[in-house]
Design an enzyme around this catalytic site. Structure first.
Site, short mmCIF file in Angstrom:
data_model
loop_
_atom_site.label_atom_id
_atom_site.label_comp_id
_atom_site.label_asym_id
_atom_site.label_seq_id
_atom_site.Cartn_x
_atom_site.Cartn_y
_atom_site.Cartn_z
N ASP A 1 22.10 42.68 63.65
CA ASP A 1 23.53 42.82 63.89
C ASP A 1 23.88 42.35 65.30
O ASP A 1 23.19 42.68 66.27
CB ASP A 1 23.92 44.29 63.71
CG ASP A 1 25.40 44.54 63.89
OD1 ASP A 1 26.18 44.05 63.07
OD2 ASP A 1 25.76 45.23 64.87
N GLU B 1 22.88 37.65 62.88
CA GLU B 1 24.33 37.55 62.86
C GLU B 1 24.69 36.86 64.18
O GLU B 1 24.63 37.48 65.24
CB GLU B 1 24.99 38.91 62.78
CG GLU B 1 26.52 38.82 62.70
CD GLU B 1 27.19 40.19 62.68
OE1 GLU B 1 28.21 40.32 61.99
OE2 GLU B 1 26.71 41.10 63.38
#
Length: 719
Positions: free
Chosen positions: A361, A398
């Protein structure tokens, strides 16, 4: 083996034990890194004690900033925490406060939750949680915070569990299914009610059979690391559903466990992994190392901030957090201690819990250098690339954060894959947003072709190849596939933030009616748009990812930021209508086409030399009249038709023609003629079909006209 010789190794004058709590035959060795502390106390708690420790053990041994102690008689199940003594100098980044019980950063299990009261803050706050972060609060936090729990690593993986490299699904074969442990089975009728929404529920044959029926290969789980709710949510009576608020990077979230205790949760998670592996499925964890649940210096003191704030977090010269995550803090992976924490956590989940990879993330936040710029040679990225364990599992970034120059899609080094937001935006623009506006406001087909062919403009360096592109049109963050085709605007009022949260650029199209409708024409258009987007995702060159429930049109009622909706808004509804069963059959059919035709699974770009086993594929582009695309047609923003001819080495068995028609009306086009080749085209799928037709759509000679329905896709096998 290491744990059983801890007593001897720990007594060496120059070598600290590994961090965490490790049991042996005689007891347990506890070790914590607290380089700037003047003293550390280990607090041992009984099974039901909440107001005070059963025993306090001073940790007198210290080497290289690691405090440690061996406690005889302690075994798995022991609950514990730490109190850390040291300077309180907030302006210099030091906030030691022994009144606060702290979670072990290396705890393999954590139980309990945070009670959001003023005592859990290291500084003085009032009942509305405002105060002066420079003034220390000396009230005891122990009754209001979680406990770390000692574990052992005993688990029977069974005789059929393979090593990670042997069970690994090759990237060309990979189809990712992004899902949430609780939301996936909370409403699933085939799962026993007491197991729904748990690791055990996801391990149930009913859910695994659904995955196998679809044909996906890899299950990507939203965060399962131990997390807590943000105080703002708790005060509104809500919870963090997604879990992007980590407090323990080694411990599985006990909320997702049918077992009532932390040790049972760890065992249950391993049983889930074992069950998915037995079915031939990989497990990828979405991991949140970029920030922690402690928020900013005005937030709570639960672990890292009380142990060594200036080491674990990026701080400015005044001792304030440097926040490029939007969550109040940023983990300081430039420093060896948090860098080691990340690496140790990842190795633990691979080696002890047998997971097959990770999605990072806000990965850019993890890779910002000493001057806070993105550095593709950051120590963490270098460590991952050179680790003999972690370099062999799937690593997905990401590729952005919320800091300056945070968008870095295509700029991570191999072996990383990356979420391709350009694929998402281009696909949605072509099939949805551009249909909702006059043609002269469109984007043409040039970028769409680039995304269909693997996004070489983004991933064409470092010999990465198109499989580094994780192609998706919907993820947990944003509209579901069905909502992107049903809502023009976000509808996040249930989140309690007056609809201010969530992204405003959705590239969506409601097809004339906002939200639910009984208009059959609108509904038919929406269903066709879903099929168009699924086909674009699953048949493009690259690695496809679909969001759980998109295979049958799951809705979140227009909520594009359902992070705090632990309810029917975010749970997958398995009570399917006939059109949803048809869409599910379509998704499985398209995944089956990808599995059948090698031309859809290329590991190299079409202008490159093929890799072993990749085969030679020619890619040709044609326009509406069957003519080769020209510079003018590529640059025409009103162009809405594209024919993609994938010619494999075995033209008669492995070649496909994909026809994409983006006009909102029917269109007649001519299928391409290949000079020197006598061939025809067999229609094997049409997105105007509500359900795949096993008989196909007949055979058309090259150069012959065909009619495509409005905004539709046709797939032909070259004969």
């Amino acid at each position: 083996m290491w744990a059983r010789t801890l007593g001897r190794v720990a007594s060496a004058p120059d070598l600290p034990p590994p961090l965490g709590a490790f049991v042996d035959d005689d007891g347990c060795t506890f070790a914590i890194m607290a380089a700037h502390a003047t003293g550390v106390e280990l607090c041992l708690f009984g099974d039901h004690e909440t107001d005070g420790p059963q025993r306090i053990v001073p940790m007198t041994d210290r080497i290289h900033g690691v405090w440690f102690v061996h406690v005889p008689g302690v075994q798995a199940g022991q609950r514990y925490g730490y109190r850390v003594h040291g300077p309180w100098r907030p302006d210099q980044g030091q906030r030691h406060n022994p009144a606060k019980l702290l979670v072990d950063p290396y705890a393999r299990a954590i139980e309990g939750d945070v009670a959001w009261v003023p005592q859990v803050y290291g500084h003085v706050v009032n009942e509305s949680f405002s105060g002066d972060p420079a003034v220390r609060d000396d009230r005891d936090s122990a009754p209001f915070v979680p406990r770390s729990v000692v574990v052992d690593n005993d688990f029977d993986w069974g005789p059929h569990e393979q090593p990670v490299e042997e069970r690994r699904v090759p990237w060309p074969e990979t189809v990712i299914y992004e899902t949430h442990v609780r939301g996936a089975t909370k409403l699933m009728p085939g799962v026993p009610e007491h197991l729904r929404g748990t690791y055990a529920g996801m391990a149930h044959p009913a859910f695994i059979e659904h995955l196998l029926g679809l044909g996906v290969t890899t299950v990507e789980l939203l965060p399962v690391h131990y997390f807590v709710d943000e105080p703002a949510l708790a005060h509104r009576g809500m919870s963090n559903s997604w879990g992007y608020n980590t407090l323990g990077f080694f411990a599985p979230q006990i909320r997702y466990s049918a077992a009532p205790d932390a040790l049972g949760a760890l065992t249950e998670f391993k049983e889930l992994v074992r069950a998915l592996h037995a079915a031939g499925l990989e497990v990828i964890l979405d991991v949140v190392f970029n920030h922690t649940a402690e928020q900013s210096t005005s937030g709570a003191m639960l672990s890292f901030r009380g142990i060594d704030q200036g080491t674990y977090y990026r701080l400015d010269e005044r001792g304030h957090d440097i926040d490029v995550t939007g969550c109040g803090n940023t983990v300081n992976t430039r420093h060896p201690t948090p860098l080691r924490l990340v690496m140790d956590s990842l190795r633990y989940w691979v080696e002890e819990c047998h997971v097959d990879g990770f999605r990072f993330d806000l990965a850019v936040a993890l890779a910002r250098g000493r001057t806070d710029e993105y550095d593709r040679d950051h120590p963490l990225l270098m460590a991952l690339r050179t680790s003999p364990v972690l370099s062999r599992v799937k690593l997905i970034a990401e590729p952005w954060d919320v800091g300056m120059h945070g968008w870095r899609t295509g700029q991570f080094p191999p072996p990383f894959g990356e979420w391709n937001d350009r694929f998402r935006d281009t696909s949605r623009s072509f099939w949805l947003a551009d249909v909702a506006v006059p043609a002269h406001h469109g984007h043409g087909v040039r970028e769409l072709a680039t995304r269909l062919a693997g996004s070489q403009d983004l991933f064409g360096t470092d010999d990465r190849g198109p499989l580094a592109s994780i192609n998706y049109v919907a993820s947990h963050d944003g509209f579901t596939l069905a909502d992107a085709c049903s809502y023009q605007q976000k509808h996040n009022h249930a989140n309690g933030e007056d609809n201010r949260d969530g992204h405003g650029d959705n590239r969506s199209f409601n097809h004339g009616v906002e939200g639910p409708t009984d208009d059959e024409e609108v509904l038919a258009n929406r269903r066709r748009s879903m099929r168009n987007l699924l086909a674009t995702t699953l048949l493009s060159t690259g690695t496809p990812m679909i969001l759980a429930g998109d295979e049958f049109g799951r809705t979140q009622r227009g909520n594009n930021n359902a992070y705090n909706q632990d309810n029917a808004i975010s749970w997958t509804d398995w009570d399917l209508e006939p059109w949803q069963e048809d869409l599910q059959a379509t998704t499985a059919y398209l995944i089956g086409l990808r599995r059948t035709y090698r031309v859809l699974r290329q590991a190299t770009f079409f202008s490159s030399h093929p890799r072993p086993g990749d085969g030679r594929v020619d890619l040709l582009w044609f326009g509406r009249r069957g003519e080769r695309m020209t510079w003018e047609s590529w640059e025409d923003p009103a162009s809405r038709t594209l024919q993609m001819l994938l010619l494999g080495e075995d033209v008669h068995g492995d070649s496909l023609l994909l026809v994409l028609q983006g006009k909102p009306t029917k269109s007649v086009l001519h299928l391409p003629i290949q000079e020197g080749s006598d061939h025809s085209y067999e229609l094997i799928w049409d997105s105007t079909w509500e359900r795949p037709d096993p008989a196909g759509g007949g055979v058309v000679s090259a150069g012959q006209p065909v009619t495509l329905g409005p905004t539709s896709v046709q797939i032909y096998r070259v004969r």
